[in-house]
Each structure stands twice: as structure tokens, then as C-alpha cells.
Design a protein around this motif. Structure first.
Motif, PDB file in Angstrom:
ATOM      1  N   GLU A  74      -2.310  -2.715   4.283  1.00 37.03           N
ATOM      2  CA  GLU A  74      -2.411  -4.107   4.701  1.00 37.03           C
ATOM      3  C   GLU A  74      -1.916  -5.060   3.623  1.00 37.03           C
ATOM      4  OE1 GLU A  74      -6.271  -5.074   6.223  1.00 37.03           O
ATOM      5  OE2 GLU A  74      -6.251  -3.390   7.623  1.00 37.03           O
ATOM      6  N   HIS A  75      -1.816  -4.601   2.390  1.00 35.56           N
ATOM      7  CA  HIS A  75      -1.342  -5.459   1.308  1.00 35.56           C
ATOM      8  C   HIS A  75       0.049  -5.055   0.830  1.00 35.56           C
ATOM      9  CE1 HIS A  75      -5.663  -6.324   1.311  1.00 35.56           C
ATOM     10  NE2 HIS A  75      -5.262  -7.529   0.964  1.00 35.56           N
ATOM     11  N   ASN A  76       0.733  -4.255   1.655  1.00 35.10           N
ATOM     12  CA  ASN A  76       2.120  -3.877   1.381  1.00 35.10           C
ATOM     13  C   ASN A  76       2.330  -3.286  -0.019  1.00 35.10           C
ATOM     14  OD1 ASN A  76       3.003  -4.750   3.933  1.00 35.10           O
ATOM     15  ND2 ASN A  76       3.006  -6.850   3.196  1.00 35.10           N
ATOM     16  N   ILE A  77       1.455  -2.370  -0.406  1.00 30.13           N
ATOM     17  CA  ILE A  77       1.619  -1.664  -1.671  1.00 30.13           C
ATOM     18  C   ILE A  77       2.724  -0.625  -1.454  1.00 30.13           C
ATOM     19  CG2 ILE A  77       0.465  -0.237  -3.403  1.00 30.13           C
ATOM     20  CD1 ILE A  77      -0.616  -3.132  -3.186  1.00 30.13           C
ATOM     21  N   PRO A  78       3.631  -0.453  -2.394  1.00 29.83           N
ATOM     22  CA  PRO A  78       4.705   0.532  -2.212  1.00 29.83           C
ATOM     23  C   PRO A  78       4.157   1.895  -1.823  1.00 29.83           C
ATOM     24  CG  PRO A  78       5.054  -0.721  -4.209  1.00 29.83           C
ATOM     25  CD  PRO A  78       3.711  -1.137  -3.674  1.00 29.83           C
ATOM     26  N   THR A  79       4.934   2.631  -1.041  1.00 33.33           N
ATOM     27  CA  THR A  79       4.435   3.869  -0.437  1.00 33.33           C
ATOM     28  C   THR A  79       4.359   5.048  -1.394  1.00 33.33           C
ATOM     29  OG1 THR A  79       6.659   4.396   0.268  1.00 33.33           O
ATOM     30  CG2 THR A  79       5.237   3.237   1.852  1.00 33.33           C
ATOM     31  N   GLY A  80       4.464   4.842  -2.681  1.00 33.46           N
ATOM     32  CA  GLY A  80       4.330   5.934  -3.634  1.00 33.46           C
ATOM     33  C   GLY A  80       2.918   6.486  -3.690  1.00 33.46           C
ATOM     34  N   TYR A  81       1.958   5.772  -3.121  1.00 35.11           N
ATOM     35  CA  TYR A  81       0.563   6.198  -3.146  1.00 35.11           C
ATOM     36  C   TYR A  81       0.222   6.859  -1.818  1.00 35.11           C
ATOM     37  CZ  TYR A  81       0.432   3.051  -7.094  1.00 35.11           C
ATOM     38  OH  TYR A  81       0.688   2.436  -8.268  1.00 35.11           O
ATOM     39  N   GLU A  82      -0.398   7.986  -1.874  1.00 33.48           N
ATOM     40  CA  GLU A  82      -0.752   8.719  -0.667  1.00 33.48           C
ATOM     41  C   GLU A  82      -2.267   8.754  -0.513  1.00 33.48           C
ATOM     42  OE1 GLU A  82       1.433   9.825   1.496  1.00 33.48           O
ATOM     43  OE2 GLU A  82       3.092   9.169   0.221  1.00 33.48           O
ATOM     44  N   LEU A  83      -2.744   8.481   0.681  1.00 32.08           N
ATOM     45  CA  LEU A  83      -4.179   8.512   0.928  1.00 32.08           C
ATOM     46  C   LEU A  83      -4.751   9.914   0.787  1.00 32.08           C
ATOM     47  CD1 LEU A  83      -4.585   6.096   3.952  1.00 32.08           C
ATOM     48  CD2 LEU A  83      -5.290   5.734   1.598  1.00 32.08           C
ATOM     49  N   GLU A  84      -3.923  10.936   1.012  1.00 31.74           N
ATOM     50  CA  GLU A  84      -4.415  12.309   0.933  1.00 31.74           C
ATOM     51  C   GLU A  84      -4.844  12.662  -0.489  1.00 31.74           C
ATOM     52  OE1 GLU A  84      -1.300  11.607   2.440  1.00 31.74           O
ATOM     53  OE2 GLU A  84      -2.369  11.484   4.344  1.00 31.74           O
ATOM     54  N   LYS A  85      -4.362  11.905  -1.470  1.00 36.26           N
ATOM     55  CA  LYS A  85      -4.727  12.179  -2.859  1.00 36.26           C
ATOM     56  C   LYS A  85      -6.237  12.058  -3.051  1.00 36.26           C
ATOM     57  CE  LYS A  85      -4.233  10.252  -7.441  1.00 36.26           C
ATOM     58  NZ  LYS A  85      -3.631   9.230  -8.269  1.00 36.26           N
ATOM     59  N   TYR A  86      -6.817  11.117  -2.342  1.00 35.57           N
ATOM     60  CA  TYR A  86      -8.243  10.889  -2.490  1.00 35.57           C
ATOM     61  C   TYR A  86      -8.977  11.862  -1.581  1.00 35.57           C
ATOM     62  CZ  TYR A  86      -6.384   6.886  -4.807  1.00 35.57           C
ATOM     63  OH  TYR A  86      -5.685   6.100  -5.671  1.00 35.57           O
ATOM     64  N   GLU A  87      -9.637  12.807  -2.184  1.00 35.63           N
ATOM     65  CA  GLU A  87     -10.300  13.862  -1.427  1.00 35.63           C
ATOM     66  C   GLU A  87     -11.274  13.278  -0.416  1.00 35.63           C
ATOM     67  OE1 GLU A  87     -12.025  16.775  -4.032  1.00 35.63           O
ATOM     68  OE2 GLU A  87     -10.443  16.457  -5.482  1.00 35.63           O
ATOM     69  N   LYS A  88     -11.486  14.015   0.641  1.00 37.39           N
ATOM     70  CA  LYS A  88     -12.386  13.546   1.690  1.00 37.39           C
ATOM     71  C   LYS A  88     -13.829  13.443   1.200  1.00 37.39           C
ATOM     72  CE  LYS A  88      -9.545  15.188   5.460  1.00 37.39           C
ATOM     73  NZ  LYS A  88      -8.639  14.126   5.272  1.00 37.39           N
ATOM     74  N   ARG A  89     -14.135  14.090   0.101  1.00 35.46           N
ATOM     75  CA  ARG A  89     -15.488  14.059  -0.438  1.00 35.46           C
ATOM     76  C   ARG A  89     -15.839  12.703  -1.039  1.00 35.46           C
ATOM     77  NH1 ARG A  89     -18.378  15.761  -4.936  1.00 35.46           N
ATOM     78  NH2 ARG A  89     -20.200  16.902  -4.281  1.00 35.46           N
ATOM     79  N   PHE A  90     -14.814  11.947  -1.455  1.00 36.04           N
ATOM     80  CA  PHE A  90     -15.017  10.674  -2.139  1.00 36.04           C
ATOM     81  C   PHE A  90     -14.649   9.517  -1.212  1.00 36.04           C
ATOM     82  CE2 PHE A  90     -14.302  13.840  -5.343  1.00 36.04           C
ATOM     83  CZ  PHE A  90     -15.233  13.543  -6.306  1.00 36.04           C
ATOM     84  N   VAL A  91     -15.489   8.501  -1.176  1.00 39.71           N
ATOM     85  CA  VAL A  91     -15.220   7.292  -0.397  1.00 39.71           C
ATOM     86  C   VAL A  91     -14.981   6.167  -1.404  1.00 39.71           C
ATOM     87  CG1 VAL A  91     -16.139   5.649   1.277  1.00 39.71           C
ATOM     88  CG2 VAL A  91     -16.671   8.090   1.488  1.00 39.71           C
ATOM     89  N   VAL A  92     -13.767   5.602  -1.363  1.00 40.40           N
ATOM     90  CA  VAL A  92     -13.376   4.575  -2.326  1.00 40.40           C
ATOM     91  C   VAL A  92     -13.281   3.240  -1.601  1.00 40.40           C
ATOM     92  CG1 VAL A  92     -11.628   3.875  -3.997  1.00 40.40           C
ATOM     93  CG2 VAL A  92     -12.045   6.302  -3.599  1.00 40.40           C
ATOM     94  N   ALA A  93     -13.895   2.199  -2.187  1.00 37.49           N
ATOM     95  CA  ALA A  93     -13.815   0.846  -1.640  1.00 37.49           C
ATOM     96  C   ALA A  93     -13.637  -0.127  -2.801  1.00 37.49           C
ATOM     97  CB  ALA A  93     -15.069   0.509  -0.845  1.00 37.49           C
TER      98      ALA A  93
END
Length: 141
Positions: A74-93
Motif C-alpha cells: 500500500e505504500h509502494n515499497i520496491p518489490t525487492g522485499y518478499e512477504l514469505e521472508k517473514y515466517e508464519k510463526r511471527f506476526v509483524v506490525a
């Protein structure tokens, strides 16, 4: 007589090794907890740097918690970051807030919260460990 000696020796060995095995088990669980805290801190720091690296105007202070989807897409961050990097065990906000005494054009506060279930044999439902990271940032000169 030798059977009694063997039984006594066995009882002594069991008495000595039982607490040692319990200590090793407890140390292993604590080592995993420390690893989880480290990974959560790394993920939180990644999010801090993503927000700090975005254009200053991309994140307006509104005290609303954003999940990773909102932060990246939603903030148009370049696509070099992948959500899959953040394991499902961790919830980041994360949230961006105003700093008291400063206008948002001069300084903002970023708070990142990483939640994850504790390493226990029987964790309670809805029980989480939480790592909170906070930093202040200003526009690039």
C-alpha cells in the motif's frame, strides 16, 4: 551379592543423571527462546529500515497499526522485499506516530511489534511473546 551391588549402582546412576537430563532439556528450550527473540528482533529491524528507507512522505503519522501487506504494497515499497521472508510463526506490525513537540515534517516515530507463540510444552491459547522496537527518524538532508 553382585546383583544387589548392580542395583545400588544403577540407582545411584539414575539419581545422578535425572537432574542432569532435566537441566539439558531446560537449557535447550531456553536456547530456542533466545533464537526466537533474535529472529523477531531481526524481522522488526528489517521493518524499521524498510520504513526509514521509503520516501519520508510515504508514511504519514496516524497511529494505525499496519501489517506487512500494508507496509510493502500500500505504500509502494520496491518489490525487492518478499512477504514469505517473514515466517508464519511471527506476526509483524508497525505504526508511524507523531513525536510530541515536533511537527511531522521534522520528525516521526516508528514502532514495530513482533509477536510469536512462546516455546513451551503446552502454551496457552492466545499466549504470545512480544518484541517491541521504537525509533525516531527525520527527512533525509
Amino acid at each position: 551379592m553382585s546383583l544387589i551391588e548392580i542395583l545400588v549402582a544403577l540407582a545411584v546412576v539414575v539419581t545422578i543423571f535425572t537432574p542432569i537430563i532435566a537441566l539439558v532439556s531446560m537449557a535447550t528450550i531456553r536456547a530456542y527462546r533466545g533464537g526466537d527473540d533474535t529472529v523477531a528482533t531481526i524481522y522488526g529491524n528489517d521493518v524499521l529500515e524498510i520504513i526509514r528507507g521509503a520516501p519520508y512522505e510515504a508514511f504519514m503519522p496516524n497511529d494505525q497499526w499496519m501489517n506487512m501487506q500494508q507496509i510493502l504494497y500500500e505504500h509502494n515499497i520496491p518489490t525487492g522485499y518478499e512477504l514469505e521472508k517473514y515466517e508464519k510463526r511471527f506476526v509483524v506490525a508497525a505504526k508511524v506516530s507523531e513525536v510530541e513537540g515536533y511537527p511531522p515534517t521534522l520528525m516521526k516515530q516508528i514502532t514495530v511489534e513482533v509477536k510469536f507463540p512462546p516455546r513451551k510444552k503446552r502454551p496457552k491459547k492466545d499466549e504470545f511473546r512480544t518484541i517491541v522496537l521504537t525509533t525516531f527518524y527525520t527527512p533525509s538532508q
